[in-house]
Design a protein around this motif. Structure first.
Motif, PDB file in Angstrom:
ATOM      1  N   GLY A 174      41.213  43.306  37.837  1.00  0.00           N
ATOM      2  CA  GLY A 174      41.657  42.725  38.880  1.00  0.00           C
ATOM      3  C   GLY A 174      42.231  43.271  40.438  1.00  0.00           C
ATOM      4  O   GLY A 174      42.986  42.865  41.387  1.00  0.00           O
ATOM      5  N   THR A 175      41.849  44.199  40.770  1.00  0.00           N
ATOM      6  CA  THR A 175      41.620  44.842  41.372  1.00  0.00           C
ATOM      7  C   THR A 175      40.699  45.696  41.998  1.00  0.00           C
ATOM      8  O   THR A 175      39.791  46.243  41.001  1.00  0.00           O
ATOM      9  N   ILE A 176      40.718  46.322  43.958  1.00  0.00           N
ATOM     10  CA  ILE A 176      39.397  47.459  43.387  1.00  0.00           C
ATOM     11  C   ILE A 176      39.828  48.829  43.573  1.00  0.00           C
ATOM     12  O   ILE A 176      38.972  48.898  42.712  1.00  0.00           O
ATOM     13  N   GLY A 177      41.096  48.877  42.915  1.00  0.00           N
ATOM     14  CA  GLY A 177      41.506  50.121  42.314  1.00  0.00           C
ATOM     15  C   GLY A 177      40.846  50.304  40.714  1.00  0.00           C
ATOM     16  O   GLY A 177      40.016  51.925  40.863  1.00  0.00           O
ATOM     17  N   GLY A 178      41.394  49.590  40.435  1.00  0.00           N
ATOM     18  CA  GLY A 178      41.181  49.539  38.676  1.00  0.00           C
ATOM     19  C   GLY A 178      39.852  49.436  38.003  1.00  0.00           C
ATOM     20  O   GLY A 178      39.196  50.330  37.644  1.00  0.00           O
ATOM     21  N   ALA A 179      38.675  48.804  39.614  1.00  0.00           N
ATOM     22  CA  ALA A 179      37.047  48.362  39.018  1.00  0.00           C
ATOM     23  C   ALA A 179      36.862  50.158  39.887  1.00  0.00           C
ATOM     24  O   ALA A 179      36.532  50.475  39.221  1.00  0.00           O
ATOM     25  N   ALA A 180      37.271  50.702  40.401  1.00  0.00           N
ATOM     26  CA  ALA A 180      37.191  51.684  41.409  1.00  0.00           C
ATOM     27  C   ALA A 180      37.524  53.247  40.158  1.00  0.00           C
ATOM     28  O   ALA A 180      36.245  54.215  39.562  1.00  0.00           O
ATOM     29  N   LYS A 181      38.645  52.704  39.247  1.00  0.00           N
ATOM     30  CA  LYS A 181      39.089  54.061  38.016  1.00  0.00           C
ATOM     31  C   LYS A 181      37.539  53.886  37.220  1.00  0.00           C
ATOM     32  O   LYS A 181      37.272  54.865  36.334  1.00  0.00           O
ATOM     33  N   LEU A 182      37.730  52.221  36.756  1.00  0.00           N
ATOM     34  CA  LEU A 182      36.782  52.076  35.647  1.00  0.00           C
ATOM     35  C   LEU A 182      35.030  52.486  35.727  1.00  0.00           C
ATOM     36  O   LEU A 182      34.221  52.956  34.631  1.00  0.00           O
ATOM     37  N   PHE A 242      33.318  35.709  45.651  1.00  0.00           N
ATOM     38  CA  PHE A 242      33.503  35.256  44.254  1.00  0.00           C
ATOM     39  C   PHE A 242      35.308  36.058  43.970  1.00  0.00           C
ATOM     40  O   PHE A 242      35.642  34.873  42.916  1.00  0.00           O
ATOM     41  N   PHE A 243      35.814  35.523  44.835  1.00  0.00           N
ATOM     42  CA  PHE A 243      37.453  36.242  44.908  1.00  0.00           C
ATOM     43  C   PHE A 243      38.629  35.788  45.625  1.00  0.00           C
ATOM     44  O   PHE A 243      37.983  36.015  47.016  1.00  0.00           O
ATOM     45  N   GLN A 244      39.694  34.848  45.079  1.00  0.00           N
ATOM     46  CA  GLN A 244      40.678  35.104  45.835  1.00  0.00           C
ATOM     47  C   GLN A 244      41.734  36.497  45.703  1.00  0.00           C
ATOM     48  O   GLN A 244      41.719  36.935  44.558  1.00  0.00           O
ATOM     49  N   ARG A 245      42.174  37.051  47.110  1.00  0.00           N
ATOM     50  CA  ARG A 245      42.898  37.882  47.100  1.00  0.00           C
ATOM     51  C   ARG A 245      44.761  37.613  47.257  1.00  0.00           C
ATOM     52  O   ARG A 245      44.878  36.801  48.076  1.00  0.00           O
ATOM     53  N   GLN A 246      45.259  37.591  46.118  1.00  0.00           N
ATOM     54  CA  GLN A 246      46.941  37.143  46.461  1.00  0.00           C
ATOM     55  C   GLN A 246      47.280  38.293  45.592  1.00  0.00           C
ATOM     56  O   GLN A 246      47.787  38.876  44.551  1.00  0.00           O
ATOM     57  N   ASN A 247      48.535  38.609  46.803  1.00  0.00           N
ATOM     58  CA  ASN A 247      49.581  39.768  46.479  1.00  0.00           C
ATOM     59  C   ASN A 247      49.160  40.961  46.042  1.00  0.00           C
ATOM     60  O   ASN A 247      49.425  41.552  44.861  1.00  0.00           O
ATOM     61  N   GLY A 248      47.743  41.776  46.847  1.00  0.00           N
ATOM     62  CA  GLY A 248      47.637  42.597  46.207  1.00  0.00           C
ATOM     63  C   GLY A 248      46.139  42.378  44.497  1.00  0.00           C
ATOM     64  O   GLY A 248      45.298  43.567  44.963  1.00  0.00           O
ATOM     65  N   ARG A 249      45.718  41.282  44.547  1.00  0.00           N
ATOM     66  CA  ARG A 249      45.140  41.629  43.261  1.00  0.00           C
ATOM     67  C   ARG A 249      44.100  40.529  43.428  1.00  0.00           C
ATOM     68  O   ARG A 249      43.738  39.371  44.475  1.00  0.00           O
ATOM     69  N   TYR A 250      42.746  40.491  42.676  1.00  0.00           N
ATOM     70  CA  TYR A 250      41.266  39.527  42.474  1.00  0.00           C
ATOM     71  C   TYR A 250      41.592  38.459  41.595  1.00  0.00           C
ATOM     72  O   TYR A 250      41.349  39.205  40.537  1.00  0.00           O
ATOM     73  N   PHE A 251      41.355  37.087  42.090  1.00  0.00           N
ATOM     74  CA  PHE A 251      40.829  36.783  41.251  1.00  0.00           C
ATOM     75  C   PHE A 251      39.647  35.098  41.539  1.00  0.00           C
ATOM     76  O   PHE A 251      39.187  34.655  42.479  1.00  0.00           O
TER      77      PHE A 251
END
Length: 312
Positions: A17-25, A48-57
């Motif tokens: 759900g986040t760019i940072g989380g994907a980078a860590k993964l 692919f995504f909509q950004r809401q409150n810093g999260r990607y949906f």
């Protein structure tokens, strides 16, 4: 068209759900993830995504794509599991044969090494006579047979294993038991236990006497070397036996004495000509060869043998 790397990155963002989380993964930098997502969206002409409150949906139009991506990952996971199973030997069976003289000590020691490398490999071992070994290979009942002799056959190849020597075996306490070596002439002075000289394995044992033009009488005949040793241990006579049958102290209760005359013989692995060898049987052959050559490391494997070249 998406590359596997793009699929991997898009899925990582979807899961975390986040760019940072994907980078860590994926253990990469966040800017690299962000750039690749933007590039992929631009090159394919969709979001692919909509950004809401810093999260990607995921966007509604991308839902079907994500289902396909998950399907790809499921297949990759299945492939990884299959590869892992093959590495452990879980999906395979090693089917091998051996003549008795090699099966008693040498084959179990080689199988121990194979099992350590492939802990889940199924293994089927057959103890075979010469006439059984031919059908065993030609009818694809097994992939190889360890042999103490080589024969000419258009359907078989023979790969070198190791060279060995013959020894005299006597019961513990026998008057020869304390000797460091004995001659063929000394051996025939005692009741002999042996294998029929007309048997190919028996000819190996009988050659020492034939070469020295010595008459001998086998008072008790037995089919296998292990039976011969048991009869010797029982005090019923002495015998000439190959070093592989009695290696590593495998037959207590008998004394093993070197023979003065040269007694070298060669051993082989027989395989069906033209048939590809599995990874597991190649590993078994290598382990068996190493075990047998280690019995007498000064000996080299037989120089002449029919068969395919070894892989490098």
């Amino acid at each position: 068209m998406m590359t596997l790397r793009q699929i991997e990155v898009i899925r990582a963002v979807m899961v975390t759900g986040t760019i940072g989380g994907a980078a860590k993964l994926l253990n990469v930098s966040a800017p690299g993830i962000s750039r690749l997502v933007k590039y992929t969206e631009k090159s394919l002409g969709l979001r692919f995504f909509q950004r809401q409150n810093g999260r990607y949906f995921p966007t509604p139009e991308a839902q079907n794509i994500f289902e396909q991506i998950n399907g790809v990952y499921k297949k990759v996971d299945d492939l990884s599991e299959t590869i892992s199973n093959i590495g452990r030997g879980a999906l395979s069976e090693l089917r091998i044969g051996s003549v008795p003289s090699i099966s008693q000590i040498m084959v179990p020691r080689a199988i121990e090494q194979v099992r350590r490398r492939y802990p889940e490999l199924r293994i089927d071992i057959n103890i075979l006579k010469l006439e059984e070994a031919i059908d065993y290979l030609l009818l694809d009942r097994g992939e190889c047979v360890a042999m103490s002799y080589r024969l000419e056959h258009p359907g078989l190849d023979f790969l070198p294993l190791a060279s060995g020597e013959l020894f005299c075996v006597v019961p513990d306490g026998h008057e020869l038991a304390g000797c460091k070596q004995v001659s063929a002439k000394q051996i025939i002075q005692y009741p002999l236990i042996g294998i029929d000289p007309n048997d190919p394995y028996g000819r190996i044992m009988a050659e020492i006497f034939a070469r020295n033009k010595l008459k001998y009488d086998i008072t008790i005949r037995a089919r296998f070397g292990t039976t011969v040793c048991a009869l010797v241990k029982a005090g019923l006579g002495i015998a000439v036996i190959d070093q592989f049958t009695v290696a590593h102290g495998g037959y207590p209760g008998v004394a093993i004495i070197k023979i003065v005359e040269p007694t070298r013989f060669d051993t082989y692995v027989a395989v069906k000509r033209g048939a590809p060898l599995s990874l597991h049987v190649e590993n078994f052959i290598a382990c068996l060869r190493a075990e047998m050559q280690a019995i007498n490391p000064t000996r080299n494997p037989p120089a002449k043998a029919q068969g395919r070249p070894r892989k490098t």
